[in-house]
Design an enzyme around this catalytic site. Structure first.
Site, PDB file in Angstrom:
ATOM      1  N   CYS B 112       0.890  -1.166   0.000  1.00 18.56           N
ATOM      2  CA  CYS B 112       0.000   0.000   0.000  1.00 18.56           C
ATOM      3  C   CYS B 112       0.921   1.206   0.000  1.00 18.56           C
ATOM      4  CB  CYS B 112      -0.903   0.027   1.234  1.00 18.56           C
ATOM      5  SG  CYS B 112      -1.818   1.573   1.369  1.00 18.56           S
ATOM      6  N   CYS B 115      -0.310   4.085   2.662  1.00 19.33           N
ATOM      7  CA  CYS B 115      -0.292   3.989   4.129  1.00 19.33           C
ATOM      8  C   CYS B 115      -0.111   2.543   4.540  1.00 19.33           C
ATOM      9  CB  CYS B 115      -1.561   4.592   4.720  1.00 19.33           C
ATOM     10  SG  CYS B 115      -3.079   4.019   3.915  1.00 19.33           S
ATOM     11  N   SER B 116      -1.189   1.874   4.955  1.00 20.37           N
ATOM     12  CA  SER B 116      -1.031   0.525   5.486  1.00 20.37           C
ATOM     13  C   SER B 116      -2.241  -0.346   5.176  1.00 20.37           C
ATOM     14  CB  SER B 116      -0.821   0.589   7.001  1.00 20.37           C
ATOM     15  OG  SER B 116      -1.916   1.267   7.601  1.00 20.37           O
ATOM     16  N   CYS B 117      -2.910  -0.124   4.036  1.00 21.55           N
ATOM     17  CA  CYS B 117      -4.058  -0.948   3.675  1.00 21.55           C
ATOM     18  C   CYS B 117      -3.611  -2.403   3.557  1.00 21.55           C
ATOM     19  CB  CYS B 117      -4.666  -0.470   2.360  1.00 21.55           C
ATOM     20  SG  CYS B 117      -5.387   1.171   2.525  1.00 21.55           S
TER      21      CYS B 117
END
Lengths: 79, 207
Positions: B112, B115-117
């Site tokens: 991602c 961010c941190s999906c």
């Protein structure tokens, strides 16, 4: 659209479905506009001429319909 | 050093004396929500406990099932969202799932860049490196170098497909079933399917 993909030419990998667009989602409008979301394939070599890897390597990402533009046949060969 | 703690390391960073700006914001919003009766402290605690409880074992079950059941595999590749129903997994964040099949000619890698999906209901919380700026930027730009740093070296004939979870979908890699696992049970197979094989930075091994 992530910066690396702006202006790039690619192919639709699959059509997903309609989702709330980020312009509304980011401002807390859950009933805002919805647009079709696509999976787009971009050749890594086309994004980065100095890419190290195979010619078939690619990046796939999701792009909403209103951020895509159609291109003419043959145009995809140009950077 | 004790027998169970015999590796040398630098002093661990201590907790900062003061909370950071985001931490203060989180505490303020949470306390307001509790004071206004929108949620209870126990609701909050229970959610954190639940989030911490989701582990890659759920994703491993999906992979092992797909290896053993060609019909399930076809269904989950066509529509990842059947996984919740068919495996009885609570899709707590309404993840829209795409399952990416590794083949002899294609290796998939998930990142991602924003961010941190991450497919949290299947894999739990993402590892710290997945959220690092280095991984997020280099996985799209230099995927083969990143893979090599994880000990995964693939010939150029194998195409690398990097999947940027930059919007509404979440991705899990269905690795190739390794040779030597013929006749294994679902539980035996699931045991070799680690978190990293489902992100795509490595592949399952039998030993």
């Amino acid at each position: 659209v992530p910066h690396y993909a702006r202006g790039a030419i690619g192919f639709i990998e699959r059509v997903l479905r309609e989702f709330l667009i980020p312009e509304d989602d980011a401002y807390g409008r859950p009933h805002g506009r919805r647009r079709m979301l696509y999976r787009v394939r971009l050749a890594a070599r086309a994004l980065w001429p100095d890419y190290r890897g195979g010619d078939k390597d690619e990046v796939q990402l999701e792009i909403y319909e209103h951020w895509l533009e159609p291109v003419e046949a043959g145009e995809e060969k140009q950077p | 050093m004790s027998a169970n703690h015999d590796h040398p390391h630098a002093p661990l960073p201590s907790t900062p004396d003061k909370p950071g700006e985001w931490e203060i914001l989180e505490i303020a919003v949470r306390e307001l929500a509790i004071e206004k009766g929108l949620i209870t402290a126990d609701d909050h605690r229970r959610l954190i406990e639940y989030l911490d409880g989701a582990t890659p074992a759920l994703g491993a079950k999906l992979v092992a099932r797909a290896w053993l059941d060609p019909d399930f595999k076809a269904r989950v590749l066509a529509d990842g969202s059947i996984a919740w129903r068919e495996l009885g997994i609570t899709n707590y964040d309404r993840t829209n799932l795409i399952v990416l099949e590794n083949t002899p000619t294609v290796h998939n890698l998930v990142v991602c860049t924003l961010c941190s999906c991450y497919p949290r209901p299947l894999l739990g919380l993402p590892p710290d490196w997945y959220k690092s700026a280095a991984y997020r930027s280099r996985a799209v730009r230099w995927p083969r170098s990143v893979l090599a740093e994880f000990g995964t070296v693939l010939p150029d004939e194998v195409a690398i497909h990097v999947h940027d979870s930059n919007a509404d979908m979440r991705y899990i890699v269905l690795p190739m079933r390794p040779a030597g696992t013929e006749g294994w049970s679902e539980a035996q197979l699931a045991a070799i399917v680690t978190r990293d094989t489902m992100i795509g930075v490595t592949v399952p091994r039998t030993a």
